[in-house]
Write a protein that holds these residues in place. Structure first.
Motif, PDB file in Angstrom:
ATOM      1  N   LEU A   1       0.834  -1.209   0.000  1.00 48.25           N
ATOM      2  CA  LEU A   1       0.000   0.000   0.000  1.00 48.25           C
ATOM      3  C   LEU A   1       0.868   1.258   0.000  1.00 48.25           C
ATOM      4  O   LEU A   1       0.593   2.220  -0.733  1.00 48.25           O
ATOM      5  CB  LEU A   1      -0.928   0.000   1.221  1.00 48.25           C
ATOM      6  N   LEU A   2       1.918   1.252   0.801  1.00 46.02           N
ATOM      7  CA  LEU A   2       2.826   2.405   0.852  1.00 46.02           C
ATOM      8  C   LEU A   2       3.611   2.540  -0.449  1.00 46.02           C
ATOM      9  O   LEU A   2       3.965   3.655  -0.854  1.00 46.02           O
ATOM     10  CB  LEU A   2       3.786   2.269   2.040  1.00 46.02           C
ATOM     11  N   SER A   3       3.865   1.408  -1.089  1.00 45.91           N
ATOM     12  CA  SER A   3       4.652   1.420  -2.332  1.00 45.91           C
ATOM     13  C   SER A   3       3.950   2.182  -3.452  1.00 45.91           C
ATOM     14  O   SER A   3       4.595   2.738  -4.334  1.00 45.91           O
ATOM     15  CB  SER A   3       4.944  -0.011  -2.789  1.00 45.91           C
ATOM     16  N   VAL A   4       2.621   2.200  -3.416  1.00 44.57           N
ATOM     17  CA  VAL A   4       1.872   2.940  -4.445  1.00 44.57           C
ATOM     18  C   VAL A   4       2.247   4.416  -4.388  1.00 44.57           C
ATOM     19  O   VAL A   4       2.516   5.050  -5.416  1.00 44.57           O
ATOM     20  CB  VAL A   4       0.345   2.777  -4.239  1.00 44.57           C
ATOM     21  N   ILE A   5       2.298   4.956  -3.185  1.00 48.72           N
ATOM     22  CA  ILE A   5       2.670   6.366  -3.002  1.00 48.72           C
ATOM     23  C   ILE A   5       4.125   6.583  -3.395  1.00 48.72           C
ATOM     24  O   ILE A   5       4.465   7.545  -4.091  1.00 48.72           O
ATOM     25  CB  ILE A   5       2.447   6.786  -1.534  1.00 48.72           C
ATOM     26  N   LEU A   6       4.995   5.661  -2.966  1.00 48.26           N
ATOM     27  CA  LEU A   6       6.427   5.781  -3.252  1.00 48.26           C
ATOM     28  C   LEU A   6       6.701   5.727  -4.754  1.00 48.26           C
ATOM     29  O   LEU A   6       7.441   6.564  -5.291  1.00 48.26           O
ATOM     30  CB  LEU A   6       7.190   4.669  -2.528  1.00 48.26           C
ATOM     31  N   VAL A   7       6.111   4.760  -5.432  1.00 49.26           N
ATOM     32  CA  VAL A   7       6.337   4.598  -6.875  1.00 49.26           C
ATOM     33  C   VAL A   7       5.791   5.801  -7.643  1.00 49.26           C
ATOM     34  O   VAL A   7       6.424   6.289  -8.583  1.00 49.26           O
ATOM     35  CB  VAL A   7       5.700   3.288  -7.384  1.00 49.26           C
ATOM     36  N   ASN A   8       4.627   6.275  -7.242  1.00 53.70           N
ATOM     37  CA  ASN A   8       4.048   7.453  -7.890  1.00 53.70           C
ATOM     38  C   ASN A   8       4.983   8.655  -7.756  1.00 53.70           C
ATOM     39  O   ASN A   8       5.191   9.414  -8.713  1.00 53.70           O
ATOM     40  CB  ASN A   8       2.685   7.777  -7.275  1.00 53.70           C
ATOM     41  N   PHE A   9       5.592   8.810  -6.579  1.00 50.14           N
ATOM     42  CA  PHE A   9       6.526   9.915  -6.334  1.00 50.14           C
ATOM     43  C   PHE A   9       7.784   9.754  -7.188  1.00 50.14           C
ATOM     44  O   PHE A   9       8.243  10.712  -7.827  1.00 50.14           O
ATOM     45  CB  PHE A   9       6.901   9.970  -4.854  1.00 50.14           C
ATOM     46  N   ILE A  10       8.345   8.541  -7.212  1.00 47.35           N
ATOM     47  CA  ILE A  10       9.589   8.305  -7.955  1.00 47.35           C
ATOM     48  C   ILE A  10       9.383   8.554  -9.456  1.00 47.35           C
ATOM     49  O   ILE A  10      10.193   9.222 -10.098  1.00 47.35           O
ATOM     50  CB  ILE A  10      10.105   6.870  -7.722  1.00 47.35           C
TER      51      ILE A  10
END
Length: 303
Positions: free
Chosen positions: A153-162
């Motif tokens: 779930l946190l990875s969605v935010i991280l990947v979107n940011f990257i």
């Protein structure tokens, strides 16, 4: 059937698809068709179980699963990127190799076929967060999940940011959209593609660990069961965006969760097992029709 319980299960079933989809998103943006997601997941699942069994340490198991998946991603990159091989053929070769190798090692080293289960395998347990239960409806769905589910779930935010807010993400998108333009501005095309494949390998390793040490606490031959290809479908349906990929991954996870619940009813098992794949075909068809209508509308407007 309790809808909250089904959605809680759906989120858990979605985690490996979400992770593989987000990893595959990097290669998708870099112009690399990573069919090997399935094989990377399977190797991550296998290595994590074997290492957990041999060492009794889940952290070492996760670390070595990531390393094994990275090696697999490196091999895929060497043949596909450096040697200019066909990504589809190389990806399928990786998937076949992963399935064959894991089955062979199970038979020769552990004397078993199909399933490897042992009390010495140390799994990853669910986490209960009392504060979440205070949130109506959503809280019980999010609570009592395993750590890698929360990571997904946190990875969605991280990947979107990257992808959209960093230089690396910009470089990846430029390489995928126009290699000649990327070369003209001095970008190292192969380096960026290699990096994208290796990032996807890490995500696939975590997806494999989730399947083997969080959901089942055992290894089952071909336990990925097409989830790598489902992740590719989620990327396609989500128009190559992290949020879109997440949404369709959860939808596919919901179908998987639903078929597990229906197994208790008096319905032929073979038909129930078809449900997730029928659902995927329907979703892909609907998305293709919508996208085609949008394209035709734009063409008519341009004329």
């Amino acid at each position: 059937m309790d809808i909250v319980s089904i959605l809680n299960s759906a989120l858990r079933m979605s985690a490996p698809i979400i992770l593989a989809g987000l990893g595959g998103l990097f290669t998708h943006k870099a112009g690399v068709l990573n069919i090997a997601l399935e094989g990377m997941m399977l190797i991550g699942a296998f290595v994590s179980v074997i290492v957990s069994y041999l060492t009794g340490n889940v952290w070492i198991a996760i670390l070595l699963a990531v390393i094994a998946s990275l090696i697999t991603g490196l091999l895929f990159s060497v043949f596909g990127i450096s040697l200019k091989g066909n990504f589809i053929i190389i990806g399928l070769a990786v998937n076949i190799f992963a399935a064959g190798m894991t089955s062979y090692i199970l038979q020769t080293a552990f004397g078993t076929r199909g399933v490897f289960s042992n009390p010495q395998i140390v799994g990853i347990h669910r986490i209960s967060i009392p504060m979440l239960n205070k949130i109506p409806f959503i809280g019980p769905i999010l609570n009592n999940q395993t750590p890698i589910v929360y990571i997904s779930l946190l990875s969605v935010i991280l990947v979107n940011f990257i992808i959209y807010k960093t230089k690396f993400g910009l470089y990846v998108r430029v390489v995928g959209e126009n290699e000649e333009a990327a070369k003209a501005v001095g970008l190292n095309i192969n380096k960026i593609k290699y990096s994208s494949v290796l990032i996807s390998s890490v995500f696939c390793a975590l997806a494999g660990v989730n399947l083997s040490l969080e959901n089942l606490n055992m290894f089952v031959e071909n336990m990925t069961n097409g989830r790598g290809f489902i992740a590719l479908a989620a990327i396609f349906c989500g128009k190559g965006t992290p949020i879109g990929t997440f949404i369709f991954s959860v939808l596919f996870g919901f179908a998987d969760s639903l078929q597990m619940r229906l197994q208790s009813l008096n319905i032929p098992g073979s038909f129930i097992q078809m449900i997730p794949f029928i659902f995927i075909v329907i979703i892909l068809t609907v998305v293709a029709i919508v996208q085609n209508k949008g394209r035709l509308s734009r063409e008519g407007f341009d004329e």
